[in-house]
Design an enzyme around this catalytic site. Structure first.
Site, short mmCIF file in Angstrom:
data_model
loop_
_atom_site.label_atom_id
_atom_site.label_comp_id
_atom_site.label_asym_id
_atom_site.label_seq_id
_atom_site.Cartn_x
_atom_site.Cartn_y
_atom_site.Cartn_z
CB SER A 23 3.06 1.70 -1.45
OG SER A 23 2.21 2.37 -0.58
CE LYS A 66 5.65 1.50 -9.16
NZ LYS A 66 5.22 0.10 -9.15
CD GLU A 124 10.29 -4.34 -7.44
OE1 GLU A 124 10.50 -3.68 -6.40
OE2 GLU A 124 9.15 -4.55 -7.90
CE LYS A 265 1.84 1.51 -12.12
NZ LYS A 265 0.90 1.30 -11.04
CB CYS A 359 -29.47 -9.28 -1.91
SG CYS A 359 -27.94 -10.18 -1.60
CB CYS A 362 -29.74 -12.91 1.50
SG CYS A 362 -29.91 -11.13 1.48
S1 IVH Z 1 10.97 3.26 -4.23
C1 IVH Z 1 9.55 5.22 -0.66
N1 IVH Z 1 11.91 2.75 -6.61
O1 IVH Z 1 7.17 0.00 -6.47
C2 IVH Z 1 9.54 4.60 -1.97
N2 IVH Z 1 10.09 1.44 -5.82
O2 IVH Z 1 4.75 1.28 -5.25
C3 IVH Z 1 9.64 3.13 -1.94
N3 IVH Z 1 9.35 -0.28 -7.36
O3 IVH Z 1 7.07 -1.68 -3.41
C4 IVH Z 1 9.78 2.46 -3.23
N4 IVH Z 1 10.80 0.14 -8.95
O4 IVH Z 1 8.21 -2.84 -5.38
C5 IVH Z 1 10.99 2.42 -5.68
N5 IVH Z 1 12.85 2.40 -8.70
C6 IVH Z 1 11.96 2.07 -7.77
C7 IVH Z 1 11.02 1.02 -7.95
C8 IVH Z 1 10.10 0.74 -6.94
C9 IVH Z 1 9.80 -0.64 -8.57
C10 IVH Z 1 8.20 -0.92 -6.68
C11 IVH Z 1 8.52 -1.48 -5.33
C12 IVH Z 1 7.60 -0.81 -4.36
C13 IVH Z 1 6.54 -0.29 -5.26
C14 IVH Z 1 5.96 0.97 -4.65
#
Ligand code: IVH
Length: 514
Positions: A23, A66, A124, A265, A359, A362
């Site tokens: 990720s 992204k 993707e 982001k 709580c 409980c």
């Molecule tokens: S690279 C080592 N490139 O973002 C890096 N991810 O948070 C691996 N994603 O699971 C991911 N656009 O689903 C990469 N241009 C992009 C991306 C991308 C969308 C998503 C992807 C991944 C997530 C990671």
């Protein structure tokens, strides 16, 4: 219909990723920085860390949209598509080859020449916005199921049991990286690799480009942000990757994210609605968490009806009262948050919320230890809420990963008094033999799903030590710590042995003088 989901989960075989699917860490631009504060600090820190490690002057980055879809890995052997898998937990995913074959954007045979014998392409799967709208319009007219958003549309379409259904769905694909490569070589940079992937027949977004240094990254962010609304697909930010593979290797990873890449982001989408109430949820470790109940509202294409309030201090700090108009925001898949109260809209009828000191599940005392931001139920496993949450954690993906045993099923088994402790899970099949009526005759269940559930449980009678430790759900022991403990102790016997209190042994120096 949890039982149906349990059945569906068993149709896809597991695929272990030869190279984990990672990720990305996130960076945000601060929308209202204090005077003198750098709004882009997180991005600058990312570049500075790389600079300090590599110390090689100007850095080239691949800057990419992204995409908001579903990550997949496509495996080619001798230029032929042989297997496609979802990301899953990053270490292993689901084999969705048959469904992926129906996507026009995915080449079944690579074009050109020079590809490695084994090539894994990552990218993707997404549903273009216009197709998503068209699909929903059709569904509305013909009484079909309306998709919540393009991302859920992509994910749901790929997990269809019948590839003919996937084929009907308007899915597309962009490549953005590689996994395993064997029997051949690729260029020295990410951008040159993407150019080759394009030649071999993969769609690569034309928004992908190479930029220099942090200023190049920030200019790209602005440019794509301005173009965002007009794009044919949803994006939730941009991604920066150090272009040079040698540099990437040198930087390596932290936990599950590379140090050489980051997601920048876009700010979360916001909306105004009314807070209709506050409920208290009790978590796995007893933490009482306030949840804001909202009059349902659509934010960024998703209907939101509750939001997190974090803890009691947050309610006080934001002076949130029941009946207030509140600004909420939602970013990606995270739980929506309450940004602020619109005090100018108050009528005087709003009610203050009194935080409970017992709580709600409980009745045990709920106390807040010094220095802790949360109030916790002191009931331990006497508390049904804690016990159920522990069970959910126990079977979750990074723990025992019992397929088909989702939260709803745990709750149902709890209510039927079939589950009290984790051990009960492994006695369930035996117990079911004397049940009247047996599980396979329950509403919404069925012989097949019950059989599948028992098979999934039996498949996890032996698991890796790190998963076991994580499954115990001990406070502060997350995935990374569990892995470390497992690596240190190696066996569950060693771990248990270390937990037994030993009487203090006299040290040699203690004897010396006596
Ligand atoms: S690279 C080592 N490139 O973002 C890096 N991810 O948070 C691996 N994603 O699971 C991911 N656009 O689903 C990469 N241009 C992009 C991306 C991308 C969308 C998503 C992807 C991944 C997530 C990671």
């Amino acid at each position: 219909q949890p039982a149906i989901a349990a059945v569906a989960d068993h149709y896809f075989a597991e695929v272990r990723h030869a190279i984990p699917m990672l990720s990305l860490g996130n960076a945000f631009t601060n929308p209202d920085p204090k005077p003198g504060e750098d709004p882009d600090k997180e991005v600058r820190d990312f570049v500075r860390r790389i600079d300090e490690t590599l110390d090689r002057g100007a850095l080239a980055f691949s800057a990419e949209p992204k995409l908001d879809g579903l990550a997949i890995s496509l495996r080619y052997e001798h230029g032929v598509f042989v297997q496609g898998a979802t990301r899953g937990d990053g270490a292993s995913g689901e084999d969705v080859t048959a469904n992926l074959r129906t996507l026009k954007a995915i080449p079944l045979q690579l074009r050109g020449s020079g590809w490695p014998d084994v090539l894994e392409v990552r990218g993707e799967v997404y549903m273009p916005r216009a197709d998503f709208e068209k699909y929903n319009e059709h569904a509305r007219l013909h009484g079909g199921k309306v998709l919540a958003n393009p991302r859920n549309g992509a994910a749901g379409s790929l997990r269809q049991l019948d590839p003919a259904v996937t084929a009907q769905r308007p899915l597309s694909f962009f490549a953005y990286g590689i996994g395993e490569v064997a029997g051949g070589a690729l260029p020295a940079t990410h951008s040159a690799t993407l150019a080759l992937l394009r030649e071999w027949g993969f769609p690569v977004s034309d928004l992908v480009t190479v930029v220099q240094g942090v200023e190049g990254l920030l200019a790209y962010y602005q440019r794509i942000g301005a173009a965002r609304d007009g794009l044919a697909f949803d994006i939730d930010g941009v991604v920066y990757k150090l272009d040079d593979y040698a540099g990437q290797r040198e930087l390596g990873f932290v936990s599950r994210a590379p140090r050489w890449a980051i997601a920048h982001k876009f700010p979360a989408e916001q909306a105004v609605t009314i807070l209709s109430g506050i409920d208290i949820q009790v978590g796995r470790t007893g933490a009482l968490t306030p949840v804001a109940r909202l009059e349902p509202i659509t934010v960024g294409g998703v209907v939101v009806s509750n939001a997190t309030l974090h803890n009691e201090d947050e309610i006080a700090r934001k002076d949130v009262r029941i009946g207030d108009h509140v600004v909420i925001q939602r970013a990606g898949d995270v739980i929506p948050q309450i940004v602020k109260v619109l005090t100018e809209k108050r009528t005087g009828k709003e009610k203050k919320f009194h935080y409970p000191d017992h709580c709600p599940a409980c009745g045990s005392l709920a106390i807040r230890e010094e220095g802790d931001v949360v109030r916790r139920c002191t009931g331990g496993l006497i508390c049904p809420a804690q016990a159920v949450e522990r069970l959910k954690h126990f079977v979750s993906r990074l723990a025992f990963d019992i397929e088909g045993m989702g939260e709803k099923i745990i709750e149902e088994l709890w209510e039927k008094e079939l589950l009290r402790t984790p051990g009960d899970i492994f006695r369930l099949e035996e117990k079911n033999k004397s049940l009247q009526p047996p599980m396979q005759e329950w509403d919404g269940w069925g012989a097949l799903s019950v059989r599948n559930l028992f098979a999934a449980i039996n498949a996890r009678r032996t698991i890796a030590l790190d998963r076991f430790i994580y499954a115990l759900g001990i406070r502060q022991i997350g995935e990374a710590t569990a892995k470390r403990l497992a690596a240190t102790y190696e066996t569950v016997e060693n771990l248990l042995e270390s937990l037994v209190p030993h009487p203090p042994q006299p040290r040699p120096s203690d004897d010396a003088g006596s």
